[in-house]
Design a protein around this motif. Structure first.
Motif, PDB file in Angstrom:
ATOM      1  N   SER A  79     -51.994 126.389 -23.523  1.00 54.45           N
ATOM      2  CA  SER A  79     -52.283 127.582 -22.731  1.00 54.45           C
ATOM      3  C   SER A  79     -52.419 128.812 -23.619  1.00 54.45           C
ATOM      4  O   SER A  79     -53.324 129.626 -23.438  1.00 54.45           O
ATOM      5  N   MET A  80     -51.521 128.950 -24.577  1.00 57.46           N
ATOM      6  CA  MET A  80     -51.583 130.104 -25.477  1.00 57.46           C
ATOM      7  C   MET A  80     -52.820 130.033 -26.367  1.00 57.46           C
ATOM      8  O   MET A  80     -53.452 131.050 -26.639  1.00 57.46           O
ATOM      9  N   ARG A  81     -53.173 128.835 -26.812  1.00 56.39           N
ATOM     10  CA  ARG A  81     -54.384 128.670 -27.623  1.00 56.39           C
ATOM     11  C   ARG A  81     -55.618 129.050 -26.790  1.00 56.39           C
ATOM     12  O   ARG A  81     -56.502 129.765 -27.270  1.00 56.39           O
ATOM     13  N   ASP A  82     -55.652 128.597 -25.534  1.00 59.43           N
ATOM     14  CA  ASP A  82     -56.759 128.947 -24.644  1.00 59.43           C
ATOM     15  C   ASP A  82     -56.825 130.453 -24.424  1.00 59.43           C
ATOM     16  O   ASP A  82     -57.909 131.040 -24.402  1.00 59.43           O
ATOM     17  N   LEU A  83     -55.651 131.083 -24.271  1.00 55.77           N
ATOM     18  CA  LEU A  83     -55.606 132.524 -24.055  1.00 55.77           C
ATOM     19  C   LEU A  83     -56.146 133.275 -25.274  1.00 55.77           C
ATOM     20  O   LEU A  83     -56.971 134.180 -25.140  1.00 55.77           O
ATOM     21  N   ARG A  84     -55.684 132.905 -26.473  1.00 59.52           N
ATOM     22  CA  ARG A  84     -56.173 133.576 -27.691  1.00 59.52           C
ATOM     23  C   ARG A  84     -57.680 133.404 -27.845  1.00 59.52           C
ATOM     24  O   ARG A  84     -58.391 134.346 -28.180  1.00 59.52           O
ATOM     25  N   LYS A  85     -58.154 132.190 -27.599  1.00 60.40           N
ATOM     26  CA  LYS A  85     -59.584 131.908 -27.725  1.00 60.40           C
ATOM     27  C   LYS A  85     -60.384 132.733 -26.717  1.00 60.40           C
ATOM     28  O   LYS A  85     -61.419 133.316 -27.051  1.00 60.40           O
ATOM     29  N   ALA A  86     -59.888 132.818 -25.482  1.00 58.00           N
ATOM     30  CA  ALA A  86     -60.579 133.590 -24.443  1.00 58.00           C
ATOM     31  C   ALA A  86     -60.626 135.072 -24.803  1.00 58.00           C
ATOM     32  O   ALA A  86     -61.668 135.728 -24.651  1.00 58.00           O
ATOM     33  N   ILE A  87     -59.519 135.607 -25.286  1.00 61.84           N
ATOM     34  CA  ILE A  87     -59.478 137.027 -25.658  1.00 61.84           C
ATOM     35  C   ILE A  87     -60.416 137.286 -26.836  1.00 61.84           C
ATOM     36  O   ILE A  87     -61.150 138.279 -26.846  1.00 61.84           O
ATOM     37  N   ALA A  94     -60.463 138.193 -14.918  1.00 66.37           N
ATOM     38  CA  ALA A  94     -60.426 137.017 -14.044  1.00 66.37           C
ATOM     39  C   ALA A  94     -60.229 135.740 -14.852  1.00 66.37           C
ATOM     40  O   ALA A  94     -59.467 134.843 -14.445  1.00 66.37           O
ATOM     41  N   GLU A  95     -60.864 135.647 -16.016  1.00 67.55           N
ATOM     42  CA  GLU A  95     -60.704 134.460 -16.867  1.00 67.55           C
ATOM     43  C   GLU A  95     -59.279 134.383 -17.422  1.00 67.55           C
ATOM     44  O   GLU A  95     -58.688 133.308 -17.470  1.00 67.55           O
TER      45      GLU A  95
END
Length: 150
Positions: A79-87, A94-95
């Motif tokens: 989840s944290m990896r996905d969050l960093r990548k998204a940011i 919304a994402e």
């Protein structure tokens, strides 16, 4: 002559054992000596609480199912990896909220899974075993709190 041979043999065994103990974190199962495998933890607890074969048979399937489900779910690091990548990719609010919702759902599921195991244990333990379990939990909490202070 026999004493010298025994001493050399013992020294050899000890020397060969040291890397294994160092890799396993001393007496633990991981590098830091903690036990992460739920089945190993359950087996140790069943020995400490002196569970009967019937009690073990009632709780084991719940733990095994929890382990299967856990493998299929993402962990917090994902989840944290996905969050960093998204940011990094300029994600919208919304994402980011979708990622947070997914992480919150995973936490909720872990709590529900833990509750299933605790409930199964609570149903099969005798009053004496429950009392012993509470003492073990208290000892563990004391150890953890001492560790957290350092």
């Amino acid at each position: 002559m026999k004493k010298a041979t025994k001493a050399i043999l013992l020294a050899g065994v000890l020397t060969l054992s040291l890397p294994v103990l160092a890799f396993r974190g001393g007496m633990g199962d991981g590098f830091d000596g903690r036990h992460h495998d739920p089945m190993q933890k359950f087996e140790r607890m069943s020995l400490m609480l002196d569970l009967t074969d019937e009690q073990i048979a009632q709780v084991r399937p719940v733990i095994e199912q929890q382990m299967k489900d856990k493998v299929e779910r993402h962990n917090r690091k994902d989840s944290m990896r996905d969050l960093r990548k998204a940011i990094d990719n300029g994600a919208s609010q919304a994402e980011i909220e979708a990622i947070a919702d997914k992480a919150a759902s995973a936490v909720k599921q872990r709590i529900l899974d833990r509750a299933k195991v605790m409930s199964a244990m609570n149903q099969v333990l005798t009053p004496e075993q429950k009392e012993k379990l509470e003492k073990l939990k208290s000892l563990r909490e004391n150890r953890m709190s001492r560790h957290m202070k350092h």
